[in-house]
Scaffold this active site. Sequence first.
Site, PDB file in Angstrom:
ATOM      1  N   LYS A 115      13.220  19.711   7.159  1.00 21.04           N
ATOM      2  CA  LYS A 115      13.282  20.581   8.341  1.00 21.04           C
ATOM      3  C   LYS A 115      14.496  20.326   9.225  1.00 21.04           C
ATOM      4  O   LYS A 115      15.579  20.744   8.899  1.00 21.04           O
ATOM      5  CB  LYS A 115      11.969  20.493   9.121  1.00 21.04           C
ATOM      6  CG  LYS A 115      10.823  21.234   8.415  1.00 21.04           C
ATOM      7  CD  LYS A 115       9.767  21.678   9.384  1.00 21.04           C
ATOM      8  CE  LYS A 115       8.503  22.196   8.717  1.00 21.04           C
ATOM      9  NZ  LYS A 115       8.588  23.597   8.289  1.00 21.04           N
ATOM     10  N   PHE A 120      -0.736  19.419   4.475  1.00 22.16           N
ATOM     11  CA  PHE A 120       0.211  20.371   3.888  1.00 22.16           C
ATOM     12  C   PHE A 120       1.456  19.610   3.467  1.00 22.16           C
ATOM     13  O   PHE A 120       2.042  18.879   4.266  1.00 22.16           O
ATOM     14  CB  PHE A 120       0.586  21.471   4.886  1.00 22.16           C
ATOM     15  CG  PHE A 120       1.505  22.504   4.269  1.00 22.16           C
ATOM     16  CD1 PHE A 120       0.992  23.599   3.601  1.00 22.16           C
ATOM     17  CD2 PHE A 120       2.885  22.353   4.327  1.00 22.16           C
ATOM     18  CE1 PHE A 120       1.825  24.547   3.006  1.00 22.16           C
ATOM     19  CE2 PHE A 120       3.729  23.288   3.734  1.00 22.16           C
ATOM     20  CZ  PHE A 120       3.198  24.387   3.075  1.00 22.16           C
ATOM     21  N   ASP A 148       4.558  11.823   5.099  1.00 24.25           N
ATOM     22  CA  ASP A 148       5.284  13.088   5.081  1.00 24.25           C
ATOM     23  C   ASP A 148       5.646  13.422   6.523  1.00 24.25           C
ATOM     24  O   ASP A 148       4.815  13.874   7.314  1.00 24.25           O
ATOM     25  CB  ASP A 148       4.403  14.178   4.458  1.00 24.25           C
ATOM     26  CG  ASP A 148       5.118  15.521   4.393  1.00 24.25           C
ATOM     27  OD1 ASP A 148       6.108  15.710   5.130  1.00 24.25           O
ATOM     28  OD2 ASP A 148       4.671  16.391   3.627  1.00 24.25           O
TER      29      ASP A 148
HETATM   30  C1  LIG Z   1       4.456  18.302   6.479  1.00 28.07           C
HETATM   31  C2  LIG Z   1       5.218  19.223   5.597  1.00 28.07           C
HETATM   32  N1  LIG Z   1       5.566  18.808   4.364  1.00 28.07           N
HETATM   33  C3  LIG Z   1       6.267  19.594   3.540  1.00 28.07           C
HETATM   34  C4  LIG Z   1       6.652  20.856   3.911  1.00 28.07           C
HETATM   35  C5  LIG Z   1       7.436  21.714   2.950  1.00 28.07           C
HETATM   36  O1  LIG Z   1       8.740  21.861   3.397  1.00 28.07           O
HETATM   37  P1  LIG Z   1       9.663  23.030   2.830  1.00 28.07           P
HETATM   38  O2  LIG Z   1       9.121  24.324   3.362  1.00 28.07           O
HETATM   39  O3  LIG Z   1      11.034  22.710   3.348  1.00 28.07           O
HETATM   40  O4  LIG Z   1       9.592  22.969   1.346  1.00 28.07           O
HETATM   41  C6  LIG Z   1       6.311  21.332   5.184  1.00 28.07           C
HETATM   42  C7  LIG Z   1       6.699  22.695   5.598  1.00 28.07           C
HETATM   43  O5  LIG Z   1       6.189  23.248   6.542  1.00 28.07           O
HETATM   44  C8  LIG Z   1       5.581  20.499   6.050  1.00 28.07           C
HETATM   45  O6  LIG Z   1       5.226  20.889   7.273  1.00 28.07           O
END
Ligand SMILES: Cc1ncc(COP(=O)(O)O)c(C=O)c1O
Length: 381
Positions: free
Chosen positions: A240, A126, A211
Amino acid sequence: MTGPAAFFPPPRVGPVIVRGEGASLWDRTGRRFVDLGASHGVGNLGASHPEVVRAIQRQAAELLYLGTGYDVPVRTQFLDRLVGLMPPSLDRVFLSNSGTEAVEAAIKFARSATGRPKVVAAMRGFHGRTFGALSATWRREFREPFEPLVPGFEHVPFNDVAALTDAVDDRTALVLLEPVQGEGGVHVATPEFLAAARARTTAVGALLGFDEVQTGVGRTGRMFAFERWGVVPDLVVLAKSLAGGFPIGATVTTEDVRRRFRGSHHSTFGGNPIACAAGAAALDVTVRERLWERAERLGEYARERLGHLPTEKVREVRGLGLLIGLELRGRVAPYLAALEERGFLALPAGSTVLRLLPPLVIAEDDLRAGLEAIEEVVDRG
Ligand SMILES: Cc1ncc(COP(=O)(O)O)c(C=O)c1O
């Protein structure tokens, strides 16, 4: 108009939270809930940490906004703090406002710097909801209604070294991986997979991006999850909890990538003074209190304890630090509702995984009570 005005997610019946402190959240009737995931991994420092709040207040009174074309001391201060926590090669930062934006930047930097189109990501991964990040995201329900997505993305099974090695070639710009897949069900990368990703990207001249939107800033028992494996990527994506609850995104990369980058990229609010003040304060607290050590210790305790749950109800307990997934043999929704009734707010990760993402500052008594509540609802479920 009927109900709240939010377009999405649809309104739900549940507590209306009005105040928080640490891992405690109070609804408007004064009832206390324990945050075991309600802050979606944003609240590593707990709700409204006083040092973060003070930094925001001070900065708001001084200078609310100035464009990125001008130097603002608080931005330099925050960037110095962040880069100081990274391996020496990762010394260039692009600031934005969310995880998905930080991923978009990583994809653009990689495509531009390498002059190649292909991005290889992992199944169950994700990475966010904007088009580039969504194209790297795996789950069909997230993708399908918005197709066509961005071309050039491929997915390989997570932790499959042979598939990854096969997929990464001289057209690959970027391999983008979560060291622990969060939304996808809490799956921890194997050391072999990350080492192979590093070796293969280096061999073909592609970039490796981690990520760490969910895993970063102490969550998994290290300041950044990749430290555990000693694999240094070319790009790290953060968001986050990086600014203690204030919106922020950061794409950290190397001078080599910056030098090879052609084109432009910008975000009006990226690196705004308030986010930087909050970020500097949040990093100070995290480092001073060595919160990753707390995450490691409490996470080991929680996983050990959850590991005793009956196997006819629980398939597996996974995770690192205070990112924990409990794979159930049934649907997770009724368990989450039963926990909420008992005053504990946890999260799903897919339809059968109960995900725990408590603040790293959670009181041991609250964590223990949360684990007892899980034991009880699993027992009755
Ligand atoms: C691993 C990862 N990458 C990207 C995101 C996307 O972040 P945002 O919701 O701040 O756009 C999330 C959100 O849960 C995530 O867990």
